[in-house]
Design a protein around this motif. Structure first.
Motif, PDB file in Angstrom:
ATOM      1  N   HIS A  10       0.832  -1.206   0.000  1.00 59.11           N
ATOM      2  CA  HIS A  10       0.000   0.000   0.000  1.00 59.11           C
ATOM      3  C   HIS A  10       0.863   1.251   0.000  1.00 59.11           C
ATOM      4  CE1 HIS A  10      -4.060  -1.620   1.160  1.00 59.11           C
ATOM      5  NE2 HIS A  10      -3.306  -2.663   1.469  1.00 59.11           N
ATOM      6  N   ASN A  54       0.422  10.922  -5.825  1.00 63.08           N
ATOM      7  CA  ASN A  54      -0.689  10.150  -6.377  1.00 63.08           C
ATOM      8  C   ASN A  54      -0.404   9.752  -7.820  1.00 63.08           C
ATOM      9  OD1 ASN A  54      -3.008   9.875  -4.358  1.00 63.08           O
ATOM     10  ND2 ASN A  54      -2.378  12.001  -4.097  1.00 63.08           N
ATOM     11  N   CYS A  60       1.849   6.713  -7.797  1.00 61.55           N
ATOM     12  CA  CYS A  60       1.079   5.482  -7.547  1.00 61.55           C
ATOM     13  C   CYS A  60       0.402   4.997  -8.821  1.00 61.55           C
ATOM     14  CB  CYS A  60       0.038   5.725  -6.464  1.00 61.55           C
ATOM     15  SG  CYS A  60       0.734   5.999  -4.821  1.00 61.55           S
ATOM     16  N   ARG A  61      -0.237   5.911  -9.511  1.00 62.83           N
ATOM     17  CA  ARG A  61      -0.931   5.566 -10.759  1.00 62.83           C
ATOM     18  C   ARG A  61       0.069   5.017 -11.782  1.00 62.83           C
ATOM     19  NH1 ARG A  61      -4.215   9.274 -10.060  1.00 62.83           N
ATOM     20  NH2 ARG A  61      -2.840  10.975 -10.671  1.00 62.83           N
ATOM     21  N   PHE A  67      -0.340   0.929  -9.151  1.00 62.80           N
ATOM     22  CA  PHE A  67      -1.172   0.743  -7.972  1.00 62.80           C
ATOM     23  C   PHE A  67      -2.634   1.000  -8.346  1.00 62.80           C
ATOM     24  CE2 PHE A  67       2.921   1.229  -6.152  1.00 62.80           C
ATOM     25  CZ  PHE A  67       2.894   0.838  -4.823  1.00 62.80           C
ATOM     26  N   THR A  68      -3.545   0.394  -7.608  1.00 66.24           N
ATOM     27  CA  THR A  68      -4.980   0.582  -7.784  1.00 66.24           C
ATOM     28  C   THR A  68      -5.500   1.445  -6.645  1.00 66.24           C
ATOM     29  OG1 THR A  68      -5.210  -1.571  -8.839  1.00 66.24           O
ATOM     30  CG2 THR A  68      -7.213  -0.605  -7.906  1.00 66.24           C
ATOM     31  N   LEU A  69      -6.250   2.488  -6.982  1.00 62.98           N
ATOM     32  CA  LEU A  69      -6.830   3.360  -5.971  1.00 62.98           C
ATOM     33  C   LEU A  69      -8.044   2.671  -5.353  1.00 62.98           C
ATOM     34  CD1 LEU A  69      -6.941   6.072  -4.476  1.00 62.98           C
ATOM     35  CD2 LEU A  69      -8.285   6.965  -6.401  1.00 62.98           C
ATOM     36  N   ASN A  91      -5.156   8.994   0.170  1.00 59.23           N
ATOM     37  CA  ASN A  91      -5.642   7.984  -0.757  1.00 59.23           C
ATOM     38  C   ASN A  91      -4.993   6.666  -0.364  1.00 59.23           C
ATOM     39  OD1 ASN A  91      -7.404   9.402  -2.462  1.00 59.23           O
ATOM     40  ND2 ASN A  91      -5.690  10.268  -3.594  1.00 59.23           N
ATOM     41  N   TRP A 110      -3.758   3.465  -1.986  1.00 61.67           N
ATOM     42  CA  TRP A 110      -3.366   2.808  -3.230  1.00 61.67           C
ATOM     43  C   TRP A 110      -2.811   1.438  -2.878  1.00 61.67           C
ATOM     44  CZ3 TRP A 110      -3.908   5.024  -8.050  1.00 61.67           C
ATOM     45  CH2 TRP A 110      -4.150   6.411  -8.097  1.00 61.67           C
TER      46      TRP A 110
END
Length: 177
Positions: free
Chosen positions: A129, A140, A143-144, A148-150, A167, A169
């Motif tokens: 995470h 963010n 992460c994208r 990673f998945t939000l 957020n 992630w």
């Protein structure tokens, strides 16, 4: 393990993860400015930096790294993964910092992909995470970009005693995403 080279076959600059050492305290000093810590509660005292440096160097569960450019070895920032309890389960958490002169070049995304593979190889936990502040656009985006998945938003305590909206992630390390 002396260092972990980025395994992603991307064009552009590559990064290498170098295990954190006691001598890497200088990097914590470089990232301890008001600008670099705006989403993390502000700069830390010298005592807290020294304690964090010792914790990073002796991490028993997970691993902390400074990451460098593969060509030339210049230090770019820090990244790592460590164990935490999240929603009743043991998971890996990750976080990073990139020196200002290296920001905006996609290096944090490459380092996050590489640390994701290191956490997967560790084999201890299924999920990795990241919890950037909802207001921290750059983290963010990392992460994208790192796959990673939000999952949504959560109230997150960091540093201790300070609550922020983050957020959540996640990467499923077993599925390979």
């Amino acid at each position: 393990m002396d260092g972990v080279d980025e395994r992603v076959g991307e064009a552009g600059e590559r990064v290498c993860l170098v295990p954190w050492a006691e001598t890497d305290l200088w990097l914590l000093h470089r990232t301890n400015s008001p600008e670099m810590t705006a989403h993390l509660g502000g700069p830390e005292t010298e005592e807290r930096l020294a304690a964090r440096n010792r914790r990073y160097a002796g991490l028993a569960s997970g691993r902390m790294y400074r990451f460098t450019l593969s060509d030339g070895g210049e230090t770019v920032g820090s990244i790592g993964y460590w164990q935490r309890t999240w929603q009743g389960a043991e998971v890996w958490e990750t976080g990073w910092a990139v020196l200002p002169e290296f920001q905006g070049r996609g290096l944090a995304v490459r380092a996050a992909r590489t640390v994701r593979e290191a956490a997967r190889a560790d084999g201890t936990h299924r999920y990795l995470h990241a919890f950037p502040s909802v207001d921290h656009a750059a983290s963010n985006a990392v992460c994208r970009g790192a796959g990673f998945t939000l999952l949504g938003q959560a109230d997150f305590e960091y540093p201790k005693g300070r609550w922020i909206r983050s957020n959540d992630w996640r990467v499923d390390l077993e599925k390979g995403d």
